[in-house]
Write an enzyme that holds these catalytic residues in place. Structure first.
Site, PDB file in Angstrom:
ATOM      1  CB  SER A  54      30.905  29.004  40.250  1.00 44.38           C
ATOM      2  OG  SER A  54      31.700  30.154  40.087  1.00 44.38           O
TER       3      SER A  54
ATOM      4  CD  GLN B 203      38.869  28.932  38.850  1.00 43.60           C
ATOM      5  OE1 GLN B 203      39.914  29.260  38.305  1.00 43.60           O
ATOM      6  NE2 GLN B 203      37.910  29.799  39.106  1.00 43.60           N
TER       7      GLN B 203
ATOM      8  CB  SER C 276      35.985  26.653  31.297  1.00 49.16           C
ATOM      9  OG  SER C 276      35.212  27.816  31.423  1.00 49.16           O
TER      10      SER C 276
ATOM     11  CD  GLU D 140      38.608  33.045  36.798  1.00 50.16           C
ATOM     12  OE1 GLU D 140      37.756  32.714  35.969  1.00 50.16           O
ATOM     13  OE2 GLU D 140      38.523  32.757  38.002  1.00 50.16           O
TER      14      GLU D 140
END
Length: 414
Positions: free
Chosen positions: A144, A141, A177, A260
């Protein structure tokens, strides 16, 4: 042919699980190793790959047996069952020794696959959604950024469309991640700076081996490097990997983040120490007769039971195949709070034992929990953001003042 009742279906699930997995050991007999108490995986790459292989084998078997993404409608690639079926499967699965899932597996199956199933074209669903649900492909993902964490809509990664239809992406992502193992990344990029910040964002499925993609691991204070920063320099992707309409990225992002938060607040993947681990620790240290310790254990047990009940209530209230609502923020907030309180209880029991490895089982290993728990208050949206969502969207309280309702290009610093 009549459909089986829920109890009959439960029996089928239990029988299938028994052919695939060993029964889980009784609570309190496991969980003393550092890996069990870690909130985030801190494994070398070769061990992480072996763990991924184990997880993928189980996910593929689960998908092929028809037990993956149970509430996803049939037209989107799922079996179209109810939230009650999903709750039954989770309950039955918890009795077996399921391969410990990784963040990347959870992101692939429970976030990206679901978002592509909801927003993707028929071709994308055929090419990617099933492959993600089965973990034939893995996805991270790419949301951010260094200057866009809690305020994700302030992201500065840009994607510009060229005359031939391709998009060229430049920017930086952080806290990703499993990026080093992922085949694709669900990326948010700004495609129109001349509208308000939420309106000018578009989502893309970027191949992680594309020229111009650079992945750098981030060393955590716990010693591992399960997160990464990702740099994108002139990364060219075809329009066929755009997810949703141009400018629909904020809607895609909100749905993905809701998935999430639901995954963060629920699920069977072990995240750090639990009440059972704290209870086992208190027994090992012969502290269960202390009235203050008993009070702390009772408080922790009640909070654990409340979180489990809330997870079940939210799951049963969800419409089959629907997108999780702001209620998912409740389970996420409760999960991060419980992790913090669990670590605090362990520290109070051990005292100085946690500062050095004395060789006693189940003591120094708690450092993995303590050093990882603060990060969980950020994952999936910070605790402060969850409280805002609960206040404004669940309790219907007045919203915070908004001072950035201007085109993104007119904001200071842009």
């Amino acid at each position: 042919m009549p459909q089986p009742t829920l109890d009959e279906w439960r029996g089928e699930v239990r029988q299938w699980l028994a052919t695939m997995l060993e029964p889980r050991e009784a609570a309190g007999t496991t969980g003393h190793g550092a890996a069990d108490l870690a909130v985030f995986h801190n494994l070398p790459d070769d061990e992480e790959r072996r763990l991924l292989d184990r997880c993928r084998a189980y996910q593929r078997a689960r998908h092929d047996a028809g037990y993956q993404a149970l509430t996803l409608p049939r037209e989107n690639g799922g079996p179209g069952l109810t939230a009650a079926h999903a709750a039954v499967f989770a309950e039955e699965e918890s009795a077996f020794d399921v391969p410990p899932s990784t963040e990347l597996i959870s992101v692939t199956v429970r976030l990206v696959a679901m978002s592509v199933s909801l927003f993707g074209t028929p071709e994308q669903r055929e090419t990617y959604a099933r492959a993600f649900l089965r973990t034939d492909l893995l996805a991270c993902q790419l949301f951010s950024e260094p200057g866009a964490g809690s305020d994700l809509a302030a992201l500065r990664t840009r994607a510009r469309r060229e005359s031939g239809g391709d998009w060229v992406i430049d920017g930086q992502k952080v806290w990703t991640s499993g990026a080093q193992f992922a085949d694709h990344g669900l990326l948010l990029a700004r495609t129109d700076p001349d509208v308000v910040k939420q309106a000018g964002i578009t989502a893309f499925l970027v191949p992680m081996d594309s020229p111009g993609v650079e992945i750098r691991p981030i060393r955590q204070m716990s010693g591992g490097a399960s997160f990464n920063e990702v740099f994108l320099s002139g990364v060219r992707v075809p329009d066929a990997v755009r997810v949703g309409r141009p400018g629909q990225g904020w809607e895609v992002a909100n749905a993905t983040l809701a998935f999430e938060r639901t995954a963060s607040g629920s699920g069977n993947r072990r995240k750090g120490g639990t009440f059972d681990d704290v209870l086992a620790l208190a027994r090992t240290l012969h502290r269960t007769g202390d009235p203050l310790v008993r009070q702390r254990l009772a408080d922790l047990y009640v909070r654990s039971a409340l979180r489990a009940a809330t997870v079940e209530r939210v799951a049963r209230a969800s419409a089959a195949g629907g997108r999780p609502g702001p209620e998912a923020s409740l389970t996420k907030l409760m999960a991060s709070d419980l992790l913090t309180r669990t670590g605090q209880a362990a520290v109070e029991l051990m005292g100085a034992r946690i500062t050095a490895d004395t060789g006693e089982p189940g003591t120094f290993a708690w450092t993995q929990h303590l050093l990882g728990a603060p990060g969980y208050r950020l994952a999936g949206g910070t605790d402060q953001i969850q409280r805002n969502l609960i206040g404004e969207r669940v309790l219907k309280l007045p919203g915070e003042p908004r001072v950035d309702r201007v085109p993104f290009s007119e904001r200071p610093g842009n």
